[in-house]
Write a protein that holds these residues in place. Sequence first.
Motif, PDB file in Angstrom:
ATOM      1  N   LEU A 225       0.827  -1.206   0.000  1.00 23.71           N
ATOM      2  CA  LEU A 225       0.000   0.000   0.000  1.00 23.71           C
ATOM      3  C   LEU A 225       0.862   1.257   0.000  1.00 23.71           C
ATOM      4  CD1 LEU A 225      -2.664  -1.024   2.673  1.00 23.71           C
ATOM      5  CD2 LEU A 225      -2.780  -1.305   0.187  1.00 23.71           C
ATOM      6  N   GLU A 226       0.450   2.239  -0.780  1.00 20.55           N
ATOM      7  CA  GLU A 226       1.179   3.505  -0.837  1.00 20.55           C
ATOM      8  C   GLU A 226       1.162   4.215   0.515  1.00 20.55           C
ATOM      9  OE1 GLU A 226       1.117   7.790  -3.271  1.00 20.55           O
ATOM     10  OE2 GLU A 226      -0.456   6.281  -3.605  1.00 20.55           O
ATOM     11  N   SER A 227       0.052   4.151   1.226  1.00 25.41           N
ATOM     12  CA  SER A 227      -0.036   4.839   2.516  1.00 25.41           C
ATOM     13  C   SER A 227       1.000   4.304   3.498  1.00 25.41           C
ATOM     14  CB  SER A 227      -1.447   4.685   3.096  1.00 25.41           C
ATOM     15  OG  SER A 227      -1.783   3.302   3.240  1.00 25.41           O
ATOM     16  N   ASP A 228       1.183   2.980   3.517  1.00 19.15           N
ATOM     17  CA  ASP A 228       2.199   2.392   4.397  1.00 19.15           C
ATOM     18  C   ASP A 228       3.598   2.871   4.000  1.00 19.15           C
ATOM     19  OD1 ASP A 228       0.343   0.987   5.855  1.00 19.15           O
ATOM     20  OD2 ASP A 228       0.606  -0.888   4.754  1.00 19.15           O
ATOM     21  N   ALA A 229       3.844   2.888   2.708  1.00 10.40           N
ATOM     22  CA  ALA A 229       5.166   3.294   2.221  1.00 10.40           C
ATOM     23  C   ALA A 229       5.476   4.734   2.615  1.00 10.40           C
ATOM     24  CB  ALA A 229       5.231   3.129   0.708  1.00 10.40           C
ATOM     25  N   ARG A 230       4.502   5.608   2.486  1.00  5.84           N
ATOM     26  CA  ARG A 230       4.743   7.017   2.804  1.00  5.84           C
ATOM     27  C   ARG A 230       4.925   7.225   4.302  1.00  5.84           C
ATOM     28  NH1 ARG A 230       4.716  10.173  -1.396  1.00  5.84           N
ATOM     29  NH2 ARG A 230       3.656   9.544  -3.323  1.00  5.84           N
ATOM     30  N   ARG A 231       4.227   6.464   5.123  1.00  2.69           N
ATOM     31  CA  ARG A 231       4.411   6.583   6.577  1.00  2.69           C
ATOM     32  C   ARG A 231       5.841   6.229   6.968  1.00  2.69           C
ATOM     33  NH1 ARG A 231       0.324   2.763   9.366  1.00  2.69           N
ATOM     34  NH2 ARG A 231       1.458   3.486  11.222  1.00  2.69           N
ATOM     35  N   VAL A 232       6.344   5.135   6.409  1.00  2.74           N
ATOM     36  CA  VAL A 232       7.705   4.710   6.743  1.00  2.74           C
ATOM     37  C   VAL A 232       8.732   5.659   6.134  1.00  2.74           C
ATOM     38  CG1 VAL A 232       9.400   2.852   6.496  1.00  2.74           C
ATOM     39  CG2 VAL A 232       7.018   2.309   7.004  1.00  2.74           C
ATOM     40  N   MET A 233       8.452   6.121   4.924  1.00  8.35           N
ATOM     41  CA  MET A 233       9.368   7.051   4.254  1.00  8.35           C
ATOM     42  C   MET A 233       9.569   8.306   5.096  1.00  8.35           C
ATOM     43  SD  MET A 233      10.969   7.282   1.242  1.00  8.35           S
ATOM     44  CE  MET A 233      11.679   8.518   0.128  1.00  8.35           C
ATOM     45  N   ASP A 234       8.529   8.746   5.782  1.00  6.17           N
ATOM     46  CA  ASP A 234       8.613   9.964   6.590  1.00  6.17           C
ATOM     47  C   ASP A 234       9.503   9.778   7.824  1.00  6.17           C
ATOM     48  OD1 ASP A 234       6.993  11.342   4.851  1.00  6.17           O
ATOM     49  OD2 ASP A 234       5.138  10.981   5.984  1.00  6.17           O
ATOM     50  N   VAL A 235       9.515   8.576   8.391  1.00  5.08           N
ATOM     51  CA  VAL A 235      10.261   8.383   9.639  1.00  5.08           C
ATOM     52  C   VAL A 235      11.668   7.820   9.416  1.00  5.08           C
ATOM     53  CG1 VAL A 235       8.139   8.044  10.936  1.00  5.08           C
ATOM     54  CG2 VAL A 235       9.351   6.051  10.039  1.00  5.08           C
ATOM     55  N   LEU A 236      11.958   7.342   8.210  1.00  2.89           N
ATOM     56  CA  LEU A 236      13.270   6.740   7.955  1.00  2.89           C
ATOM     57  C   LEU A 236      14.431   7.677   8.271  1.00  2.89           C
ATOM     58  CD1 LEU A 236      13.171   4.543   4.712  1.00  2.89           C
ATOM     59  CD2 LEU A 236      13.787   3.834   7.030  1.00  2.89           C
ATOM     60  N   PRO A 237      14.430   8.933   7.786  1.00  2.00           N
ATOM     61  CA  PRO A 237      15.570   9.810   8.099  1.00  2.00           C
ATOM     62  C   PRO A 237      15.777  10.010   9.595  1.00  2.00           C
ATOM     63  CG  PRO A 237      14.238  10.731   6.317  1.00  2.00           C
ATOM     64  CD  PRO A 237      13.459   9.596   6.894  1.00  2.00           C
ATOM     65  N   LYS A 238      14.694  10.097  10.358  1.00  2.00           N
ATOM     66  CA  LYS A 238      14.813  10.271  11.800  1.00  2.00           C
ATOM     67  C   LYS A 238      15.386   9.015  12.451  1.00  2.00           C
ATOM     68  CE  LYS A 238      10.744  13.289  11.812  1.00  2.00           C
ATOM     69  NZ  LYS A 238       9.340  13.440  12.312  1.00  2.00           N
ATOM     70  N   ARG A 239      14.925   7.867  11.986  1.00  2.00           N
ATOM     71  CA  ARG A 239      15.413   6.613  12.550  1.00  2.00           C
ATOM     72  C   ARG A 239      16.920   6.471  12.338  1.00  2.00           C
ATOM     73  NH1 ARG A 239      14.879   2.611  16.316  1.00  2.00           N
ATOM     74  NH2 ARG A 239      16.093   0.818  15.648  1.00  2.00           N
ATOM     75  N   PHE A 240      17.384   6.696  11.134  1.00  2.00           N
ATOM     76  CA  PHE A 240      18.806   6.548  10.860  1.00  2.00           C
ATOM     77  C   PHE A 240      19.624   7.682  11.471  1.00  2.00           C
ATOM     78  CE2 PHE A 240      17.197   3.405   8.056  1.00  2.00           C
ATOM     79  CZ  PHE A 240      18.246   2.527   7.812  1.00  2.00           C
ATOM     80  N   GLY A 241      19.041   8.874  11.506  1.00  2.91           N
ATOM     81  CA  GLY A 241      19.744   9.997  12.110  1.00  2.91           C
ATOM     82  C   GLY A 241      20.010   9.787  13.583  1.00  2.91           C
ATOM     83  N   ARG A 242      19.128   9.064  14.264  1.00  6.29           N
ATOM     84  CA  ARG A 242      19.322   8.776  15.683  1.00  6.29           C
ATOM     85  C   ARG A 242      20.606   8.000  15.932  1.00  6.29           C
ATOM     86  NH1 ARG A 242      14.526   5.501  18.326  1.00  6.29           N
ATOM     87  NH2 ARG A 242      13.429   7.329  17.489  1.00  6.29           N
ATOM     88  N   TYR A 243      21.070   7.275  14.917  1.00 10.45           N
ATOM     89  CA  TYR A 243      22.281   6.455  15.063  1.00 10.45           C
ATOM     90  C   TYR A 243      23.438   6.998  14.229  1.00 10.45           C
ATOM     91  CZ  TYR A 243      19.010   3.319  17.287  1.00 10.45           C
ATOM     92  OH  TYR A 243      18.068   2.784  18.128  1.00 10.45           O
ATOM     93  N   GLY A 244      23.376   8.284  13.931  1.00  5.75           N
ATOM     94  CA  GLY A 244      24.490   8.934  13.270  1.00  5.75           C
ATOM     95  C   GLY A 244      24.592   8.692  11.783  1.00  5.75           C
ATOM     96  N   LEU A 245      23.528   8.202  11.158  1.00  9.21           N
ATOM     97  CA  LEU A 245      23.554   7.901   9.730  1.00  9.21           C
ATOM     98  C   LEU A 245      22.655   8.876   8.973  1.00  9.21           C
ATOM     99  CD1 LEU A 245      23.275   4.001   9.921  1.00  9.21           C
ATOM    100  CD2 LEU A 245      25.357   5.379   9.683  1.00  9.21           C
ATOM    101  N   THR A 246      23.046   9.187   7.741  1.00  7.24           N
ATOM    102  CA  THR A 246      22.304  10.138   6.919  1.00  7.24           C
ATOM    103  C   THR A 246      21.867   9.467   5.625  1.00  7.24           C
ATOM    104  OG1 THR A 246      23.641  11.957   7.791  1.00  7.24           O
ATOM    105  CG2 THR A 246      22.377  12.382   5.774  1.00  7.24           C
ATOM    106  N   LEU A 247      20.603   9.618   5.273  1.00 10.09           N
ATOM    107  CA  LEU A 247      20.097   9.093   4.012  1.00 10.09           C
ATOM    108  C   LEU A 247      20.284  10.132   2.919  1.00 10.09           C
ATOM    109  CD1 LEU A 247      16.775   7.331   5.097  1.00 10.09           C
ATOM    110  CD2 LEU A 247      19.113   6.442   5.078  1.00 10.09           C
ATOM    111  N   HIS A 248      20.723   9.674   1.755  1.00  8.62           N
ATOM    112  CA  HIS A 248      20.916  10.582   0.628  1.00  8.62           C
ATOM    113  C   HIS A 248      19.553  11.133   0.203  1.00  8.62           C
ATOM    114  CE1 HIS A 248      22.146  12.224  -3.196  1.00  8.62           C
ATOM    115  NE2 HIS A 248      23.412  11.917  -2.944  1.00  8.62           N
ATOM    116  N   PRO A 249      19.388  12.456   0.209  1.00 11.47           N
ATOM    117  CA  PRO A 249      18.054  13.027  -0.052  1.00 11.47           C
ATOM    118  C   PRO A 249      17.544  12.802  -1.467  1.00 11.47           C
ATOM    119  CG  PRO A 249      19.734  14.758   0.016  1.00 11.47           C
ATOM    120  CD  PRO A 249      20.405  13.492   0.455  1.00 11.47           C
TER     121      PRO A 249
END
Length: 449
Positions: free
Chosen positions: A268-292
């Motif tokens: 589902l697109e809705s599930d994908a967008r929910r996770v997409m929104d929190v991914l940068p925060k999740r990885f940022g918490r551990y010192g990692l950066t996602l390529h924008p």
Amino acid sequence: MKETAGSDNVSTRLQRVAELAKAAPGKAFTSLSNYIDVELLREAYRRTRKSGARGVDGLTAEEYEKGLEENLVSLLERFKAGTYVAPPVRRVYIPKGDGTRRRPIGIPTFEDKVLQRAVTMVLEAVYEESFRSGSYGFRPGRSAHQALRAVRESLMGMTGGWVVEVDIQSFFDTLDHGQLRSFLSQRVRDGVVRRVIDKWLKAGVFEGGNVRHLEEGTPQGGVISPLLANVYLHEVLDVWWEDVVVPRMKGRTAYARYADDFVLIFELESDARRVMDVLPKRFGRYGLTLHPEKTRLVPFRRPRYPSEVKSRAAEPAPGTFDLLGFTHYWCRSNRGYWVIKQKTAKSRLSRAIRRASEWCRMNRHRPLAEQHRIIVTKLKGHYGYFGITGNSRALQQVRHGVRRVWRRWLNARSHRAGMTWAKFEELLTRYPLPAARLVHHLTCSEAVP
């Protein structure tokens, strides 16, 4: 190298570690160094590639082998006593992507590779019982092709979906040492093992005549680096995905990770967008950066058949995404069904031909037989990875590209051009290039119409 009786003994002991890890999933091991002895170091030496580049000490595998038993005994004593000094890795650079960028690689000394291999063997026995099924990179009995098959089968089962293609910026260079130590402490508290891991993290890199000590990261090229990366991303991604994300999703999901290369799949697109929104925060918490720009949401629904289309309005074509050097896309099968195929990504295809051209340029004065032997080896190596079902055309492109650049640089061996296509075709009868062939069959059941 052939298995030995010592190999069997080592496997038995490592199996014991695995059984203990499985019986006590939350247990932290405090005596893992007891499993590392001369016999295990000998097996680690057997498994260490002998043809690799030299480290900062310039010592080759052949030179180390001359006093192998004495060297291994000395290595074990220094490891157990805590007097082992981890040498800095020699930094070199290899082309990345389209060739305009370079990826740093760290080359340890041969002795360091042996000890890293031994520690990795013991830690693998511990962590294999904890790692999740979606993790495929640098694990015993798992491969990139298994990850590719899993992605294809998941998407075919969902008749497509929404894919989050993720790119972690400079993962191996930015891995946080403090977070890694915290993750390791959950399962490994053996002081001897932890001390040598810390030494590897702090060893630094040798470049331009100077040693530079890094506050973060683990050099790509180190034997233990892939395992440390798996431990890190196991906590950052795998556990979080399966235990936290999946239970909250409304539709089906799947994921596949090979080291730091992974995709997340949603029905589902809705599930994908929910996770997409929190991914940068999740990885940022551990010192990692996602390529924008390279981290993106890809619509990958199966195109509709004519009988399913109720409106004459043109449907947007499904997107494509890359994983592990392959572009995934929808196309029609010979029977008219929509199926997912995987072909060599454009960047990897052009890189293969560019590297072949560079090698031919640098080695054009070698004897023809020697050039032919190495070119054949390189082509077979390319087929060995990219030779999957449905990728024949890309394999042929690489073969034709290699033919073209080989002739070009043979023609440049003197100021007078003499290697015409007719002469080159005659040469190929004596020195034929291997035909493109499929090695891996990754097909699954076709979608129903």
